[in-house]
Design a protein around this motif. Structure first.
Motif, mmCIF file in Angstrom:
data_model
loop_
_atom_site.group_PDB
_atom_site.id
_atom_site.type_symbol
_atom_site.label_atom_id
_atom_site.label_comp_id
_atom_site.label_asym_id
_atom_site.label_seq_id
_atom_site.Cartn_x
_atom_site.Cartn_y
_atom_site.Cartn_z
ATOM 1 N N GLU A 262 -0.214 63.057 20.644
ATOM 2 C CA GLU A 262 -0.162 62.151 21.792
ATOM 3 C C GLU A 262 -0.465 60.735 21.293
ATOM 4 N N THR A 263 0.558 60.081 20.801
ATOM 5 C CA THR A 263 0.407 58.725 20.273
ATOM 6 C C THR A 263 1.739 58.004 20.414
ATOM 7 N N SER A 264 1.798 56.759 19.968
ATOM 8 C CA SER A 264 3.060 56.016 20.081
ATOM 9 C C SER A 264 3.147 54.975 18.978
ATOM 10 N N SER B 127 -0.010 48.261 16.926
ATOM 11 C CA SER B 127 -0.905 47.209 17.417
ATOM 12 C C SER B 127 -2.351 47.422 16.951
ATOM 13 N N ARG B 128 -2.804 48.683 16.775
ATOM 14 C CA ARG B 128 -4.198 48.926 16.369
ATOM 15 C C ARG B 128 -4.412 48.907 14.866
ATOM 16 N N THR B 129 -3.323 49.163 14.086
ATOM 17 C CA THR B 129 -3.532 49.314 12.636
ATOM 18 C C THR B 129 -2.592 48.467 11.771
ATOM 19 N N ALA C 158 -13.973 57.965 -3.014
ATOM 20 C CA ALA C 158 -13.048 57.896 -1.868
ATOM 21 C C ALA C 158 -12.081 56.713 -2.052
ATOM 22 N N CYS C 159 -11.882 55.905 -1.005
ATOM 23 C CA CYS C 159 -10.823 54.875 -1.066
ATOM 24 C C CYS C 159 -11.027 53.846 -2.165
ATOM 25 N N THR C 160 -12.253 53.678 -2.662
ATOM 26 C CA THR C 160 -12.479 52.691 -3.727
ATOM 27 C C THR C 160 -12.311 53.299 -5.117
ATOM 28 N N LEU D 96 -15.881 58.107 12.677
ATOM 29 C CA LEU D 96 -16.236 57.148 13.722
ATOM 30 C C LEU D 96 -15.551 55.815 13.408
ATOM 31 N N GLY D 97 -14.305 55.702 13.885
ATOM 32 C CA GLY D 97 -13.423 54.588 13.525
ATOM 33 C C GLY D 97 -14.061 53.211 13.689
ATOM 34 N N GLN D 98 -14.711 52.989 14.857
ATOM 35 C CA GLN D 98 -15.226 51.627 15.104
ATOM 36 C C GLN D 98 -16.408 51.297 14.195
ATOM 37 N N GLU D 99 -17.240 52.312 13.906
ATOM 38 C CA GLU D 99 -18.379 52.085 13.003
ATOM 39 C C GLU D 99 -17.878 51.810 11.587
ATOM 40 N N ALA E 195 -6.571 49.432 4.996
ATOM 41 C CA ALA E 195 -6.932 50.528 5.914
ATOM 42 C C ALA E 195 -6.566 50.181 7.341
ATOM 43 N N ASN E 196 -6.560 48.894 7.650
ATOM 44 C CA ASN E 196 -6.244 48.444 8.999
ATOM 45 C C ASN E 196 -5.998 46.936 8.929
ATOM 46 N N LEU E 197 -4.882 46.489 9.491
ATOM 47 C CA LEU E 197 -4.537 45.058 9.440
ATOM 48 C C LEU E 197 -5.616 44.223 10.119
ATOM 49 N N GLY F 239 -14.538 52.472 1.170
ATOM 50 C CA GLY F 239 -14.094 53.849 1.400
ATOM 51 C C GLY F 239 -15.234 54.743 1.821
ATOM 52 N N GLY F 240 -14.957 56.041 1.899
ATOM 53 C CA GLY F 240 -15.985 57.009 2.295
ATOM 54 C C GLY F 240 -17.204 56.876 1.395
ATOM 55 N N GLY F 241 -18.358 57.140 1.977
ATOM 56 C CA GLY F 241 -19.599 57.030 1.185
ATOM 57 C C GLY F 241 -20.767 56.347 1.857
HETATM 58 N N1 ACO Z 1 -2.818 57.195 19.444
HETATM 59 C C1 ACO Z 1 -3.001 56.815 20.735
HETATM 60 N N2 ACO Z 1 -4.212 56.589 21.264
HETATM 61 C C2 ACO Z 1 -5.280 56.778 20.449
HETATM 62 C C3 ACO Z 1 -5.155 57.176 19.106
HETATM 63 C C4 ACO Z 1 -3.855 57.393 18.621
HETATM 64 N N3 ACO Z 1 -3.612 57.761 17.347
HETATM 65 N N4 ACO Z 1 -6.380 57.256 18.564
HETATM 66 C C5 ACO Z 1 -7.258 56.922 19.528
HETATM 67 N N5 ACO Z 1 -6.598 56.631 20.677
HETATM 68 C C6 ACO Z 1 -7.142 56.199 21.947
HETATM 69 C C7 ACO Z 1 -8.592 56.560 22.109
HETATM 70 O O1 ACO Z 1 -8.719 57.857 22.621
HETATM 71 C C8 ACO Z 1 -9.072 55.508 23.089
HETATM 72 O O2 ACO Z 1 -8.693 55.881 24.398
HETATM 73 P P1 ACO Z 1 -9.650 55.567 25.656
HETATM 74 O O3 ACO Z 1 -9.734 54.069 25.716
HETATM 75 O O4 ACO Z 1 -8.907 56.185 26.785
HETATM 76 O O5 ACO Z 1 -10.961 56.231 25.331
HETATM 77 C C9 ACO Z 1 -8.255 54.272 22.707
HETATM 78 O O6 ACO Z 1 -7.110 54.769 21.995
HETATM 79 C C10 ACO Z 1 -8.991 53.289 21.827
HETATM 80 O O7 ACO Z 1 -9.613 53.998 20.760
HETATM 81 P P2 ACO Z 1 -10.555 53.258 19.743
HETATM 82 O O8 ACO Z 1 -11.173 54.244 18.829
HETATM 83 O O9 ACO Z 1 -11.456 52.343 20.506
HETATM 84 O O10 ACO Z 1 -9.496 52.380 18.936
HETATM 85 P P3 ACO Z 1 -9.789 51.234 17.911
HETATM 86 O O11 ACO Z 1 -9.191 49.993 18.401
HETATM 87 O O12 ACO Z 1 -11.208 51.219 17.454
HETATM 88 O O13 ACO Z 1 -8.903 51.689 16.667
HETATM 89 C C11 ACO Z 1 -9.027 52.795 14.539
HETATM 90 C C12 ACO Z 1 -9.169 52.939 16.032
HETATM 91 C C13 ACO Z 1 -7.602 52.376 14.219
HETATM 92 C C14 ACO Z 1 -9.333 54.122 13.860
HETATM 93 C C15 ACO Z 1 -10.003 51.698 14.021
HETATM 94 O O14 ACO Z 1 -11.287 51.918 14.543
HETATM 95 C C16 ACO Z 1 -10.084 51.669 12.517
HETATM 96 O O15 ACO Z 1 -9.138 51.334 11.846
HETATM 97 N N6 ACO Z 1 -11.242 51.971 11.957
HETATM 98 C C17 ACO Z 1 -11.417 51.983 10.508
HETATM 99 C C18 ACO Z 1 -10.782 53.188 9.943
HETATM 100 C C19 ACO Z 1 -10.697 53.113 8.461
HETATM 101 O O16 ACO Z 1 -10.724 52.086 7.902
HETATM 102 N N7 ACO Z 1 -10.586 54.202 7.799
HETATM 103 C C20 ACO Z 1 -10.495 54.214 6.386
HETATM 104 C C21 ACO Z 1 -11.433 55.118 5.849
HETATM 105 S S1 ACO Z 1 -11.492 54.955 4.182
HETATM 106 C C22 ACO Z 1 -11.645 56.402 3.399
HETATM 107 O O17 ACO Z 1 -12.335 56.408 2.427
HETATM 108 C C23 ACO Z 1 -11.032 57.679 3.846
#
Ligand code: ACO
Length: 355
Positions: free
Chosen positions: A27-29, A35-37, A109-111, A212-215, A250-252, A309-311
């Motif tokens: 369930e995504t688009s 727009s988020r990444t 991890a990512c680093t 925890l994406g936002q953290e 990881a995210n624009l 990255g993770g850690g």
């Molecule tokens: N498609 C559609 N909707 C989604 C998706 C998705 N894939 N994922 C989450 N949503 C929804 C959520 O359920 C939420 O809905 P709600 O408002 O009804 O509750 C809404 O979208 C917003 O979700 P948020 O989590 O607030 O979205 P945010 O703007 O924070 O973006 C994201 C999320 C992209 C994950 C961002 O937090 C991020 O990039 N974080 C860093 C991630 C990262 O860098 N990871 C790398 C890890 S490195 C490694 O070592 C593995």
């Protein structure tokens, strides 16, 4: 003594998974992901991570005009090694025929690719070896939780490699800062991905992502900004001394926040996240290699490479590039043919997890 970067290569598996493909089973688009990444598509590998790494290494050796027998060390940065024993670097050694090379794996991890660059550079500077292949590679698709839209849309597979050589000239990594927010390690954790689960849990090789994406977002910006400031300080550099920034992708929005925090103009920041998503350990090195290949790295320029990255590990390197910015030769080594689409490969993985 310095560790000059003399060769570079990347290997992206050919099968592409678009945002629209993801929307067929999640369930995504495309609109939400873009727009988020900033991501539009990513690659899905039909081979294991050592094969991706091997092809990237062949290309890096060709770019340097070197043979496998010239390599004294292989440092393989990844989180998705085919096996833990024997290590993955030894498999790359065998595939290359680099039988004089010492072999080690690095996982941050990512680093991982960037920590590997530090490891190889330090071993060359200290005289332990005279040359090294540095790898950042990841085949994360087999361990991905494809039913979890929080993580499934973010990652892709790929590999890159650098060939380093001892040099009297001031080039290669001039300074770096490395660190880790260990107290936050649980905000990006994958249950089932490690020996803690061996013989104890049906989770081994499965994947439940705690994410925890936002953290992570906030820690990523803080870690990379802190790393960049410390590294620039070590060199007595200001942002104006940096010719190009090649950040972990990881995210624009993370990259934009970092650039704002460091007062970096956007034309100095290299972006390729739309094509590959986050390839974890491969991301920063693939971006660096692509920046060189696209002519964005000029002779004797200074490049800043922040990553996290993770850690949660973080890093920031300043590299001075050498006089030569073009490859000496190209390798004709390639991956075996892939007959499936990215979506078909992912559907196979989903079916295997169910079964
Ligand atoms: N498609 C559609 N909707 C989604 C998706 C998705 N894939 N994922 C989450 N949503 C929804 C959520 O359920 C939420 O809905 P709600 O408002 O009804 O509750 C809404 O979208 C917003 O979700 P948020 O989590 O607030 O979205 P945010 O703007 O924070 O973006 C994201 C999320 C992209 C994950 C961002 O937090 C991020 O990039 N974080 C860093 C991630 C990262 O860098 N990871 C790398 C890890 S490195 C490694 O070592 C593995």
């Amino acid at each position: 003594m310095f560790a000059a970067i003399k060769g570079w290569g990347k290997c992206l598996p050919p099968a592409t998974l678009t945002n629209d493909d993801l929307a067929t089973f999640l369930e995504t688009s495309d609109e939400w992901i873009t727009s988020r990444t900033g991501m539009k598509e990513r690659r899905i590998s039909h081979v294991n991570v050592s094969e991706l790494a091997y092809v990237a290494c062949e290309r890096a050796l060709a770019a340097a005009g070197k043979k496998a027998s010239d390599v004294e060390l292989i440092v393989f940065g990844s989180t998705t090694f085919d096996e833990l024993c024997p290590n993955a670097a030894s498999n790359v050694q065998r595939l290359l025929g680099a039988d004089k090379a010492a072999c080690m794996d690095v996982n941050t991890a990512c680093t991982s690719g960037m920590y590997s660059l530090t490891t190889a550079t330090a071993m060359i500077k200290s005289g332990v070896v005279k040359s090294a292949l540095v790898i950042g590679a990841e085949a994360i698709s087999p361990i991905m939780d494809w039913q979890n839209r929080d993580v499934a849309v973010l990652f892709g597979d790929g590999a890159a490699a650098l060939y380093l050589e001892a040099s009297e000239h001031e080039e290669g990594v001039l300074a770096e800062s490395l660190g880790c927010f260990g107290e936050s390690r649980d905000i990006l954790a994958v249950q089932g991905w490690g020996m803690k689960y061996a013989n104890k849990s049906r989770l081994l090789g499965q994947s439940n992502w705690a994410f925890l994406g936002q953290e992570i977002f906030k820690k990523a910006v803080a870690g990379m900004a802190q790393g960049c400031s410390k590294t620039l300080e070590k060199l007595n550099f200001g942002a104006e001394d940096i010719d190009l920034v090649v950040p972990h992708q990881a995210n624009l929005r993370i990259i934009d926040s970092l650039a704002k925090k460091l007062s970096l103009s956007s034309d100095k920041v290299f972006i390729n996240i739309h094509k590959y998503g986050n390839m974890s350990a491969a991301t920063a090195l693939v971006a660096f290699v692509e920046a060189i290949e696209e002519g964005r790295v000029s002779a004797n320029s200074h490049i800043l490479l922040p990553a996290f990255g993770g850690g949660l590990t973080w890093s920031a390197h300043v590299v001075k590039f050498g006089e030569r910015t073009t490859a000496i030769a190209e390798s004709d080594v390639d991956l075996p043919e892939c007959t499936k689409s990215g979506l078909a490969l992912v559907q196979d993985l989903i079916e295997r997890k169910k079964g």
